[in-house]
Design a protein around this motif. Structure first.
Motif, PDB file in Angstrom:
ATOM      1  N   SER A  33      65.583  30.661  37.408  1.00  0.00           N
ATOM      2  CA  SER A  33      66.330  31.894  37.663  1.00  0.00           C
ATOM      3  C   SER A  33      67.833  31.628  37.661  1.00  0.00           C
ATOM      4  CB  SER A  33      65.908  32.489  39.014  1.00  0.00           C
ATOM      5  OG  SER A  33      66.679  33.626  39.335  1.00  0.00           O
ATOM      6  N   LYS A  34      68.246  30.526  38.276  1.00  0.00           N
ATOM      7  CA  LYS A  34      69.660  30.160  38.269  1.00  0.00           C
ATOM      8  C   LYS A  34      70.142  29.859  36.856  1.00  0.00           C
ATOM      9  CE  LYS A  34      70.895  30.133  42.675  1.00  0.00           C
ATOM     10  NZ  LYS A  34      72.041  30.947  43.189  1.00  0.00           N
ATOM     11  N   LEU A  35      69.317  29.188  36.063  1.00  0.00           N
ATOM     12  CA  LEU A  35      69.685  28.887  34.683  1.00  0.00           C
ATOM     13  C   LEU A  35      69.821  30.173  33.860  1.00  0.00           C
ATOM     14  CD1 LEU A  35      67.429  25.773  33.956  1.00  0.00           C
ATOM     15  CD2 LEU A  35      69.932  25.810  34.031  1.00  0.00           C
ATOM     16  N   ARG A  79      70.662  33.167  34.940  1.00  0.00           N
ATOM     17  CA  ARG A  79      71.909  33.839  35.340  1.00  0.00           C
ATOM     18  C   ARG A  79      73.128  33.121  34.755  1.00  0.00           C
ATOM     19  NH1 ARG A  79      71.079  35.397  41.761  1.00  0.00           N
ATOM     20  NH2 ARG A  79      69.198  36.703  41.479  1.00  0.00           N
ATOM     21  N   PHE A  80      73.083  31.798  34.790  1.00  0.00           N
ATOM     22  CA  PHE A  80      74.190  31.026  34.228  1.00  0.00           C
ATOM     23  C   PHE A  80      74.296  31.269  32.720  1.00  0.00           C
ATOM     24  CE2 PHE A  80      75.953  26.583  33.266  1.00  0.00           C
ATOM     25  CZ  PHE A  80      77.262  26.964  33.564  1.00  0.00           C
ATOM     26  N   ALA A  81      73.145  31.373  32.056  1.00  0.00           N
ATOM     27  CA  ALA A  81      73.140  31.619  30.614  1.00  0.00           C
ATOM     28  C   ALA A  81      73.728  32.981  30.274  1.00  0.00           C
ATOM     29  CB  ALA A  81      71.711  31.507  30.069  1.00  0.00           C
ATOM     30  N   TYR A  82      73.463  33.999  31.099  1.00  0.00           N
ATOM     31  CA  TYR A  82      74.062  35.318  30.870  1.00  0.00           C
ATOM     32  C   TYR A  82      75.589  35.203  30.795  1.00  0.00           C
ATOM     33  CZ  TYR A  82      69.585  37.386  32.431  1.00  0.00           C
ATOM     34  OH  TYR A  82      68.280  37.745  32.587  1.00  0.00           O
ATOM     35  N   ASP A  83      76.125  34.506  31.795  1.00  0.00           N
ATOM     36  CA  ASP A  83      77.584  34.389  31.873  1.00  0.00           C
ATOM     37  C   ASP A  83      78.139  33.501  30.769  1.00  0.00           C
ATOM     38  OD1 ASP A  83      77.621  36.047  34.087  1.00  0.00           O
ATOM     39  OD2 ASP A  83      77.493  34.383  35.509  1.00  0.00           O
ATOM     40  N   ASN A  97      66.669  28.498  23.875  1.00  0.00           N
ATOM     41  CA  ASN A  97      65.959  27.259  23.561  1.00  0.00           C
ATOM     42  C   ASN A  97      66.227  26.178  24.612  1.00  0.00           C
ATOM     43  OD1 ASN A  97      64.851  28.347  21.224  1.00  0.00           O
ATOM     44  ND2 ASN A  97      66.489  27.574  19.898  1.00  0.00           N
ATOM     45  N   ALA A  98      67.474  26.114  25.072  1.00  0.00           N
ATOM     46  CA  ALA A  98      67.816  25.131  26.101  1.00  0.00           C
ATOM     47  C   ALA A  98      67.076  25.428  27.406  1.00  0.00           C
ATOM     48  CB  ALA A  98      69.327  25.121  26.339  1.00  0.00           C
ATOM     49  N   ILE A  99      66.949  26.714  27.744  1.00  0.00           N
ATOM     50  CA  ILE A  99      66.215  27.089  28.951  1.00  0.00           C
ATOM     51  C   ILE A  99      64.733  26.762  28.797  1.00  0.00           C
ATOM     52  CG2 ILE A  99      65.475  29.049  30.369  1.00  0.00           C
ATOM     53  CD1 ILE A  99      68.217  30.281  29.931  1.00  0.00           C
ATOM     54  N   LYS A 105      72.038  15.307  30.513  1.00  0.00           N
ATOM     55  CA  LYS A 105      70.587  15.407  30.511  1.00  0.00           C
ATOM     56  C   LYS A 105      70.015  15.444  31.915  1.00  0.00           C
ATOM     57  CE  LYS A 105      70.112  15.387  26.052  1.00  0.00           C
ATOM     58  NZ  LYS A 105      69.644  16.590  25.339  1.00  0.00           N
ATOM     59  N   VAL A 106      70.746  14.951  32.911  1.00  0.00           N
ATOM     60  CA  VAL A 106      70.241  14.988  34.274  1.00  0.00           C
ATOM     61  C   VAL A 106      70.802  16.174  35.048  1.00  0.00           C
ATOM     62  CG1 VAL A 106      69.920  12.507  34.307  1.00  0.00           C
ATOM     63  CG2 VAL A 106      72.057  13.462  35.161  1.00  0.00           C
ATOM     64  N   ASN A 107      71.568  17.010  34.394  1.00  0.00           N
ATOM     65  CA  ASN A 107      72.088  18.227  35.002  1.00  0.00           C
ATOM     66  C   ASN A 107      71.770  19.390  34.064  1.00  0.00           C
ATOM     67  OD1 ASN A 107      73.641  20.396  35.962  1.00  0.00           O
ATOM     68  ND2 ASN A 107      75.201  19.030  36.804  1.00  0.00           N
ATOM     69  N   PRO A 108      70.756  20.189  34.369  1.00  0.00           N
ATOM     70  CA  PRO A 108      70.366  21.260  33.445  1.00  0.00           C
ATOM     71  C   PRO A 108      71.459  22.288  33.225  1.00  0.00           C
ATOM     72  CG  PRO A 108      69.264  21.512  35.568  1.00  0.00           C
ATOM     73  CD  PRO A 108      69.926  20.170  35.580  1.00  0.00           C
ATOM     74  N   PHE A 109      72.337  22.482  34.209  1.00  0.00           N
ATOM     75  CA  PHE A 109      73.413  23.455  34.067  1.00  0.00           C
ATOM     76  C   PHE A 109      74.491  22.948  33.111  1.00  0.00           C
ATOM     77  CE2 PHE A 109      71.434  24.069  38.202  1.00  0.00           C
ATOM     78  CZ  PHE A 109      71.092  25.404  38.125  1.00  0.00           C
TER      79      PHE A 109
END
Length: 236
Positions: free
Chosen positions: A206-208, A210-214, A116-118, A75-79
């Motif tokens: 934006s980082k989230l 890109r991470f979600a794409y992968d 939804n997470a994003i 919960k303290v790390n969105p990635f």
């Protein structure tokens, strides 16, 4: 009259309205600086966590990859939260009995779960910005109200005393104008902080994305998408 006496005179002679206005401005200032410090720390930590994504993708398996993401509490790390959400969605889709979501293919189901997470991350990072926006837009007017009231009271006092020379007027009016300066001193940091936090939030989101794409590619196909051909499923 020195500045210390002027402020004291304004506080005493201004009465309840001036005192209440000053207290409101002080509360606004404390609230805005609290939001800026807390949210600024959150953005800084998330930027540091974003640097761990390189190690995530260079891990031998998913369990080791998750270990590279800081904090045992996702919960303290969105990635890490995003990665675990995708993992949970994949397992739920494949290993449960028939549900309505089974009418969606795995790709659509994981895409929806990651989106939804994003959205949850956007809400978390965006909380508090409305406070800064409100303070930045209203604090000058609160200070101006204090100035108008202070000038009004000063003019009544001058009228009652019968002293109308410029040196008698300048002091009380100048003291009242201090309230406008207080309002600006509260509003300007709030506006600058709002803009800085908004830029920081956009960087993290934006980082989230890109991470979600992968992650979607990994969970669905076992590989990473070519973003040049991506259908921008996570775009707003």
């Amino acid at each position: 009259m020195n500045s210390g006496m002027s402020l004291f005179h304004l506080w005493v002679e201004g009465g309840f309205v001036i005192q209440l206005t000053a207290i409101i401005l002080l509360g606004m200032s404390i609230a805005s600086w609290t939001v800026m410090i807390v949210k600024g720390g959150m953005i800084y930590k998330s930027k540091q966590q974003a640097k761990q994504l390189h190690d995530f993708w260079h891990s031998p398996d998913l369990n080791d990859a998750l270990e590279t993401l800081e904090s045992s509490d996702q919960k303290v790390n969105p990635f890490k939260e995003l990665a675990l959400e995708g993992q949970s969605a994949m397992r739920h889709h494949r290993n449960t009995e028939k549900h309505l979501h089974d009418s969606l293919d795995l790709n659509d189901w994981i895409t929806s779960s990651l989106r939804n997470a994003i959205d949850d991350a956007k809400e978390k990072f965006g909380s508090g910005l409305i406070v800064l926006a409100s303070i930045g837009s209203t604090a000058p007017f609160v200070g101006l109200f204090g100035t108008v009231w202070g000038i009004y009271q000063a003019l009544i006092t001058i009228s009652d005393s019968g002293m109308t020379s410029i040196d008698k007027v300048a002091g009380p009016v100048g003291e009242a104008l201090v309230m406008t300066a207080f309002g600006l001193a509260v509003a300007i940091p709030a506006v600058l902080g709002y803009n800085a936090l908004l830029r920081g939030n956009q960087f993290i989101i934006s980082k989230l994305n890109r991470f979600a794409y992968d992650l979607r590619a990994f969970y669905v196909m076992g590989g990473r998408f070519n973003r040049a051909n991506n259908d921008k499923a996570f775009a707003e």
